[in-house]
Write an enzyme that holds these catalytic residues in place. Structure first.
Site, PDB file in Angstrom:
ATOM      1  N   CYS A  98      39.268  36.280  47.630  1.00 54.10           N
ATOM      2  CA  CYS A  98      38.017  35.802  48.228  1.00 54.10           C
ATOM      3  C   CYS A  98      38.279  35.286  49.654  1.00 54.10           C
ATOM      4  CB  CYS A  98      37.358  34.772  47.331  1.00 54.10           C
ATOM      5  SG  CYS A  98      35.596  34.484  47.732  1.00 54.10           S
ATOM      6  N   HIS A 212      36.582  38.245  42.701  1.00 44.82           N
ATOM      7  CA  HIS A 212      37.425  37.315  41.948  1.00 44.82           C
ATOM      8  C   HIS A 212      38.006  38.041  40.732  1.00 44.82           C
ATOM      9  CE1 HIS A 212      36.447  33.466  43.960  1.00 44.82           C
ATOM     10  NE2 HIS A 212      35.315  34.078  44.250  1.00 44.82           N
ATOM     11  N   GLU A 214      40.105  36.970  38.639  1.00 45.58           N
ATOM     12  CA  GLU A 214      40.219  36.029  37.521  1.00 45.58           C
ATOM     13  C   GLU A 214      38.891  35.815  36.805  1.00 45.58           C
ATOM     14  OE1 GLU A 214      38.844  33.406  40.892  1.00 45.58           O
ATOM     15  OE2 GLU A 214      40.052  35.219  40.655  1.00 45.58           O
TER      16      GLU A 214
END
Length: 230
Positions: A98, A212, A214
């Protein structure tokens, strides 16, 4: 007691030969979710702001949320900007996520021009507020978007996205986007209102995801797992 447990865990990780990765804590990152994502992929994770530990790391993740200028200010205040630049120069695998990806570029136009780390030639520009049809679209770009190969890239073989298929979706939250000057650095794109938006970049050992991983389910975990093998 916590110190003893951490020491035991470190010993177990070393015995199991788990991949080691260091997450840079410079005060503007979503560290917990990044750490959990990497741990789900089987990594031994160290989250730290200690320059010596970061300098000696084998793999490094630079996370980040918020404004470009704030992120660079914190890196410079802590002296971690030069540490990250040194890591890249030494060939250490480096993944920006990001804002962390945007900081890899030369400069950003967010709130005026701010110099970045200069590891990837390019600049950071606003996500277009108009679609290709001229219709207003919401900024920030938030939600799931499918990944696509840039025009001049044939495949993702031997890259950060090895094993990922075009059309698989990942999760974005951003108002600005990276614009590398060299087409070969553009690893993946998505389309927002028909406008191509850089989703991932790769320049040698320097890699980045605007999305992202994750927070991108199994696809994101596959990408993090791939990073651990590089």
């Amino acid at each position: 007691m916590c110190v003893v447990l951490r020491a035991k865990l470190a010993s177990v990780c070393e015995t199991m030969n788990l991949p080691e990765v260091t997450v840079v804590d410079y005060g503007v990152g979503n560290l917990l979710s990044v750490r959990r994502g990497l741990e789900r992929c089987g990594a031994s994770v160290v989250v730290t702001s200690d320059p010596d530990k970061i300098y000696s790391a084998r793999k490094v993740v630079l996370p980040g949320v918020g404004a470009f200028s704030n992120g660079m200010a914190e890196l410079q205040r802590t002296g971690l900007d030069t540490i990250v630049q040194s890591l890249a120069a030494r060939g250490v695998p480096l993944l920006g996520i990001c804002l962390g990806m945007q900081l890899l570029l030369d400069e950003s136009e967010e709130f005026g021009k701010t110099a970045g780390l200069g590891l990837v030639p390019g600049r950071v520009v606003p996500v277009p507020a108009l679609s290709t049809g001229g219709f207003p679209q919401k900024v920030p770009h938030i939600g799931w978007s499918p990944l696509a190969l840039p025009v001049k890239r044939q495949s993702w073989e031997s890259s950060l996205l090895q094993g990922i298929k075009a059309g698989e979706a990942v999760y974005f939250v951003h108002s600005f986007m990276a614009d590398p000057f060299e087409p070969k650095d553009r690893l993946a794109e998505c389309f927002y209102g028909g406008v191509p938006v850089l989703a991932a970049l790769e320049r040698g050992n320097v890699m980045g995801c605007q999305f992202h991983p994750e927070k991108s389910g199994e696809v994101g975990l596959k990408i993090l797992s791939r990073f651990l093998t590089i």
